[in-house]
Design a protein around this motif. Structure first.
Motif, PDB file in Angstrom:
ATOM      1  N   LEU A  87      10.791  12.371  -0.034  1.00 44.04           N
ATOM      2  CA  LEU A  87      12.076  12.985   0.321  1.00 44.04           C
ATOM      3  C   LEU A  87      12.390  14.287  -0.422  1.00 44.04           C
ATOM      4  O   LEU A  87      13.008  15.178   0.180  1.00 44.04           O
ATOM      5  CB  LEU A  87      13.196  11.965   0.148  1.00 44.04           C
ATOM      6  N   PRO A  88      12.005  14.484  -1.682  1.00 48.45           N
ATOM      7  CA  PRO A  88      12.226  15.809  -2.280  1.00 48.45           C
ATOM      8  C   PRO A  88      11.494  16.927  -1.539  1.00 48.45           C
ATOM      9  O   PRO A  88      12.031  18.019  -1.364  1.00 48.45           O
ATOM     10  CB  PRO A  88      11.714  15.641  -3.707  1.00 48.45           C
ATOM     11  N   SER A  89      10.266  16.667  -1.073  1.00 49.70           N
ATOM     12  CA  SER A  89       9.547  17.717  -0.343  1.00 49.70           C
ATOM     13  C   SER A  89      10.151  17.923   1.041  1.00 49.70           C
ATOM     14  O   SER A  89      10.195  19.059   1.539  1.00 49.70           O
ATOM     15  CB  SER A  89       8.056  17.383  -0.237  1.00 49.70           C
ATOM     16  N   VAL A  90      10.613  16.855   1.669  1.00 52.75           N
ATOM     17  CA  VAL A  90      11.282  17.010   2.964  1.00 52.75           C
ATOM     18  C   VAL A  90      12.510  17.906   2.817  1.00 52.75           C
ATOM     19  O   VAL A  90      12.736  18.827   3.604  1.00 52.75           O
ATOM     20  CB  VAL A  90      11.679  15.640   3.539  1.00 52.75           C
ATOM     21  N   ARG A  91      13.298  17.639   1.775  1.00 57.86           N
ATOM     22  CA  ARG A  91      14.500  18.451   1.541  1.00 57.86           C
ATOM     23  C   ARG A  91      14.129  19.901   1.254  1.00 57.86           C
ATOM     24  O   ARG A  91      14.775  20.832   1.749  1.00 57.86           O
ATOM     25  CB  ARG A  91      15.277  17.865   0.368  1.00 57.86           C
ATOM     26  N   ALA A  92      13.069  20.108   0.456  1.00 58.49           N
ATOM     27  CA  ALA A  92      12.651  21.462   0.087  1.00 58.49           C
ATOM     28  C   ALA A  92      12.014  22.210   1.252  1.00 58.49           C
ATOM     29  O   ALA A  92      11.822  23.421   1.171  1.00 58.49           O
ATOM     30  CB  ALA A  92      11.684  21.422  -1.090  1.00 58.49           C
ATOM     31  N   GLN A  93      11.702  21.484   2.322  1.00 64.89           N
ATOM     32  CA  GLN A  93      11.118  22.123   3.500  1.00 64.89           C
ATOM     33  C   GLN A  93      12.049  21.984   4.701  1.00 64.89           C
ATOM     34  O   GLN A  93      11.617  21.796   5.832  1.00 64.89           O
ATOM     35  CB  GLN A  93       9.738  21.533   3.793  1.00 64.89           C
ATOM     36  N   GLY A  94      13.352  22.105   4.426  1.00 68.88           N
ATOM     37  CA  GLY A  94      14.329  22.200   5.494  1.00 68.88           C
ATOM     38  C   GLY A  94      14.845  20.902   6.054  1.00 68.88           C
ATOM     39  O   GLY A  94      15.548  20.896   7.067  1.00 68.88           O
ATOM     40  N   GLY A  95      14.537  19.773   5.404  1.00 70.25           N
ATOM     41  CA  GLY A  95      14.957  18.475   5.906  1.00 70.25           C
ATOM     42  C   GLY A  95      16.326  18.051   5.418  1.00 70.25           C
ATOM     43  O   GLY A  95      16.994  18.776   4.675  1.00 70.25           O
ATOM     44  N   PRO A  96      16.763  16.855   5.798  1.00 70.95           N
ATOM     45  CA  PRO A  96      18.111  16.384   5.492  1.00 70.95           C
ATOM     46  C   PRO A  96      18.269  15.902   4.060  1.00 70.95           C
ATOM     47  O   PRO A  96      17.304  15.856   3.279  1.00 70.95           O
ATOM     48  CB  PRO A  96      18.305  15.230   6.485  1.00 70.95           C
ATOM     49  N   ASP A  97      19.476  15.523   3.727  1.00 71.36           N
ATOM     50  CA  ASP A  97      19.824  15.041   2.398  1.00 71.36           C
ATOM     51  C   ASP A  97      19.013  13.787   2.057  1.00 71.36           C
ATOM     52  O   ASP A  97      19.019  12.810   2.821  1.00 71.36           O
ATOM     53  CB  ASP A  97      21.315  14.724   2.341  1.00 71.36           C
ATOM     54  N   PRO A  98      18.326  13.756   0.916  1.00 67.83           N
ATOM     55  CA  PRO A  98      17.475  12.605   0.589  1.00 67.83           C
ATOM     56  C   PRO A  98      18.242  11.286   0.475  1.00 67.83           C
ATOM     57  O   PRO A  98      17.748  10.248   0.919  1.00 67.83           O
ATOM     58  CB  PRO A  98      16.846  12.993  -0.760  1.00 67.83           C
ATOM     59  N   GLU A  99      19.413  11.313  -0.124  1.00 65.86           N
ATOM     60  CA  GLU A  99      20.157  10.074  -0.308  1.00 65.86           C
ATOM     61  C   GLU A  99      20.546   9.466   1.040  1.00 65.86           C
ATOM     62  O   GLU A  99      20.452   8.248   1.226  1.00 65.86           O
ATOM     63  CB  GLU A  99      21.406  10.332  -1.156  1.00 65.86           C
ATOM     64  N   GLU A 100      20.960  10.286   1.978  1.00 72.17           N
ATOM     65  CA  GLU A 100      21.328   9.772   3.298  1.00 72.17           C
ATOM     66  C   GLU A 100      20.116   9.152   3.992  1.00 72.17           C
ATOM     67  O   GLU A 100      20.221   8.080   4.605  1.00 72.17           O
ATOM     68  CB  GLU A 100      21.910  10.895   4.142  1.00 72.17           C
ATOM     69  N   LEU A 108       0.844  -1.191   0.000  1.00 72.86           N
ATOM     70  CA  LEU A 108       0.000   0.000   0.000  1.00 72.86           C
ATOM     71  C   LEU A 108       0.879   1.241   0.000  1.00 72.86           C
ATOM     72  O   LEU A 108       1.788   1.373   0.827  1.00 72.86           O
ATOM     73  CB  LEU A 108      -0.892   0.006   1.244  1.00 72.86           C
ATOM     74  N   ALA A 109       0.633   2.135  -0.933  1.00 75.36           N
ATOM     75  CA  ALA A 109       1.356   3.404  -0.991  1.00 75.36           C
ATOM     76  C   ALA A 109       0.351   4.549  -0.963  1.00 75.36           C
ATOM     77  O   ALA A 109      -0.655   4.518  -1.673  1.00 75.36           O
ATOM     78  CB  ALA A 109       2.212   3.489  -2.248  1.00 75.36           C
ATOM     79  N   HIS A 110       0.642   5.538  -0.147  1.00 75.21           N
ATOM     80  CA  HIS A 110      -0.221   6.716  -0.063  1.00 75.21           C
ATOM     81  C   HIS A 110      -0.256   7.453  -1.392  1.00 75.21           C
ATOM     82  O   HIS A 110      -1.293   7.946  -1.824  1.00 75.21           O
ATOM     83  CB  HIS A 110       0.297   7.635   1.052  1.00 75.21           C
ATOM     84  N   GLY A 111       0.890   7.575  -2.040  1.00 74.75           N
ATOM     85  CA  GLY A 111       0.961   8.168  -3.362  1.00 74.75           C
ATOM     86  C   GLY A 111       1.195   9.665  -3.396  1.00 74.75           C
ATOM     87  O   GLY A 111       1.505  10.216  -4.446  1.00 74.75           O
ATOM     88  N   ASP A 112       1.066  10.342  -2.247  1.00 73.86           N
ATOM     89  CA  ASP A 112       1.313  11.790  -2.202  1.00 73.86           C
ATOM     90  C   ASP A 112       1.703  12.209  -0.787  1.00 73.86           C
ATOM     91  O   ASP A 112       1.102  13.117  -0.204  1.00 73.86           O
ATOM     92  CB  ASP A 112       0.070  12.549  -2.656  1.00 73.86           C
ATOM     93  N   PRO A 113       2.722  11.559  -0.213  1.00 76.80           N
ATOM     94  CA  PRO A 113       3.084  11.895   1.172  1.00 76.80           C
ATOM     95  C   PRO A 113       3.832  13.223   1.232  1.00 76.80           C
ATOM     96  O   PRO A 113       4.839  13.433   0.575  1.00 76.80           O
ATOM     97  CB  PRO A 113       3.990  10.723   1.583  1.00 76.80           C
ATOM     98  N   ARG A 114       3.298  14.144   1.998  1.00 80.21           N
ATOM     99  CA  ARG A 114       3.908  15.452   2.230  1.00 80.21           C
ATOM    100  C   ARG A 114       3.569  15.859   3.659  1.00 80.21           C
ATOM    101  O   ARG A 114       2.678  15.279   4.284  1.00 80.21           O
ATOM    102  CB  ARG A 114       3.346  16.530   1.287  1.00 80.21           C
ATOM    103  N   ALA A 115       4.222  16.881   4.160  1.00 80.64           N
ATOM    104  CA  ALA A 115       3.957  17.328   5.528  1.00 80.64           C
ATOM    105  C   ALA A 115       2.496  17.695   5.733  1.00 80.64           C
ATOM    106  O   ALA A 115       1.929  17.453   6.809  1.00 80.64           O
ATOM    107  CB  ALA A 115       4.850  18.511   5.869  1.00 80.64           C
ATOM    108  N   ASP A 116       1.850  18.282   4.714  1.00 85.83           N
ATOM    109  CA  ASP A 116       0.459  18.697   4.883  1.00 85.83           C
ATOM    110  C   ASP A 116      -0.525  17.554   4.677  1.00 85.83           C
ATOM    111  O   ASP A 116      -1.735  17.763   4.763  1.00 85.83           O
ATOM    112  CB  ASP A 116       0.122  19.858   3.934  1.00 85.83           C
ATOM    113  N   ASN A 117      -0.029  16.340   4.440  1.00 84.87           N
ATOM    114  CA  ASN A 117      -0.896  15.183   4.276  1.00 84.87           C
ATOM    115  C   ASN A 117      -0.740  14.176   5.416  1.00 84.87           C
ATOM    116  O   ASN A 117      -0.996  12.981   5.236  1.00 84.87           O
ATOM    117  CB  ASN A 117      -0.625  14.483   2.937  1.00 84.87           C
ATOM    118  N   MET A 118      -0.294  14.667   6.567  1.00 87.68           N
ATOM    119  CA  MET A 118      -0.169  13.787   7.725  1.00 87.68           C
ATOM    120  C   MET A 118      -0.405  14.585   9.000  1.00 87.68           C
ATOM    121  O   MET A 118      -0.262  15.812   9.024  1.00 87.68           O
ATOM    122  CB  MET A 118       1.200  13.114   7.746  1.00 87.68           C
TER     123      MET A 118
END
Length: 320
Positions: A241-254, A202-212
């Motif tokens: 992870l791209p949205s996490v990075r764009a909203q001040g989060g850590p490096d996606p690859e790590e 099961l995948a949510h398909g649009d996980p972002r900070a405003d969707n949790m």
């Protein structure tokens, strides 16, 4: 990298501004009149989003949108209703309570959750909670009634191909020079993404900070499920992870390589899927702004930048 995605913002309509027939229909389905409503401002949906209190003391979260505000939004609400009805009871998501549809409006009511969205810029301990919850979700079998990820995103993830089209020359002029130079190679790289991203999780398909929502008792609940699909267990992690990075989060690859579902993923399949996702963000960011969604294109542009940086990290020197 210093990229900041704008807040998810739709043009909100207060509960009292909804047509009377929509309000009366939802009250009938909920079994009591609404005596108080507080509009919620976060999220992209252009319509009503309100936490309501009913005359009998119960609470609900109601969202409603019309085709006049945005022609595509009622389709998303209908898709969310279908997805919510199929989710297993163990999935951390508010339960669907009521649905109203007419020729113009679609309205949904869900359980009201005592929780809040994660703070952005992201805080490390809140991100850790979300990543743990996503690991649990990745172990949940996707209901058979949900579409596969290829059925859902097969057209959306052709962004690089669309940018190669001769009718999109004006779009190519706005591309990053590295992207413009490697456009054909990026399209080839992304082409087989569906072979690896397919799966039964099961995948949510649009996980972002405003969707949790983070609850006081330590849970993470995922909301807004219109894009739910069956996919590989790592698919949602690539998406967020791209949205996490764009909203001040850590490096996606790590983050990805340290996460259990990321460690188990096929590296080439992940890279192909990330390439397809990046093409989607870049292509969408170049389109005209849709009605009622003033920050969607800038948001997608910011995610395109962070996804592209992650993709280049994974590619190393493979492309000049």
């Amino acid at each position: 990298m210093n990229v900041t995605a704008p807040s998810a913002t739709g043009v909100r309509v207060d509960w009292g501004q909804l047509p009377e027939h929509v309000r009366r229909a939802m009250e009938a389905r909920l079994g009591a009149p609404v005596v108080d409503a507080v509009t919620q401002r976060g999220g992209f949906s252009p319509g009503a989003a309100a936490r309501v209190r009913l005359a009998d003391g119960r609470r609900a979260f109601v969202k409603a949108v019309s085709a006049e505000a945005n022609p595509g939004s009622p389709l998303l609400h209908r898709a969310e209703a279908r997805a919510a009805a199929t989710l297993p009871p163990t999935v951390p998501a508010p339960r669907l309570l009521a649905v109203h549809e007419d020729a113009t409006w679609v309205a949904l009511a869900f359980e009201d959750v005592d929780g809040r969205q994660p703070q952005v810029p992201w805080r490390a301990h809140e991100l850790a909670r979300v990543l743990d919850a996503m690991g649990e979700l990745a172990r949940t079998p996707g209901p058979a009634d949900l579409p596969s990820v290829v059925e859902s995103e097969g057209e959306s993830f052709r962004g690089w191909e669309e940018l190669l089209d001769h009718d999109c020359g004006h779009c190519r002029d706005r591309l990053d020079p590295w992207v413009r130079r490697n456009l054909a190679s990026l399209a080839d790289l992304a082409a087989p993404w569906g072979e690896s991203a397919s799966g039964d999780a099961l995948a949510h398909g649009d996980p972002r900070a405003d969707n949790m929502l983070l609850t006081p008792d330590g849970r993470v609940l995922f909301v807004d499920w219109p894009a739910a699909v069956r996919a590989a267990p790592w698919y949602d992690l690539v998406l967020i992870l791209p949205s996490v990075r764009a909203q001040g989060g850590p490096d996606p690859e790590e983050v990805f390589t340290a996460h259990p579902v990321g460690r188990d993923a096929d590296p080439d399949g992940v890279t192909a899927t990330l390439a397809a996702l990046t093409g989607y963000f870049v292509r969408q960011s170049l389109r005209a702004a849709p009605p009622g969604l003033p920050t969607l294109r800038p948001f997608q542009a910011a995610l395109g930048v962070t996804a592209l940086a992650w993709l280049r990290t994974r590619l190393g020197s493979r492309l000049p």
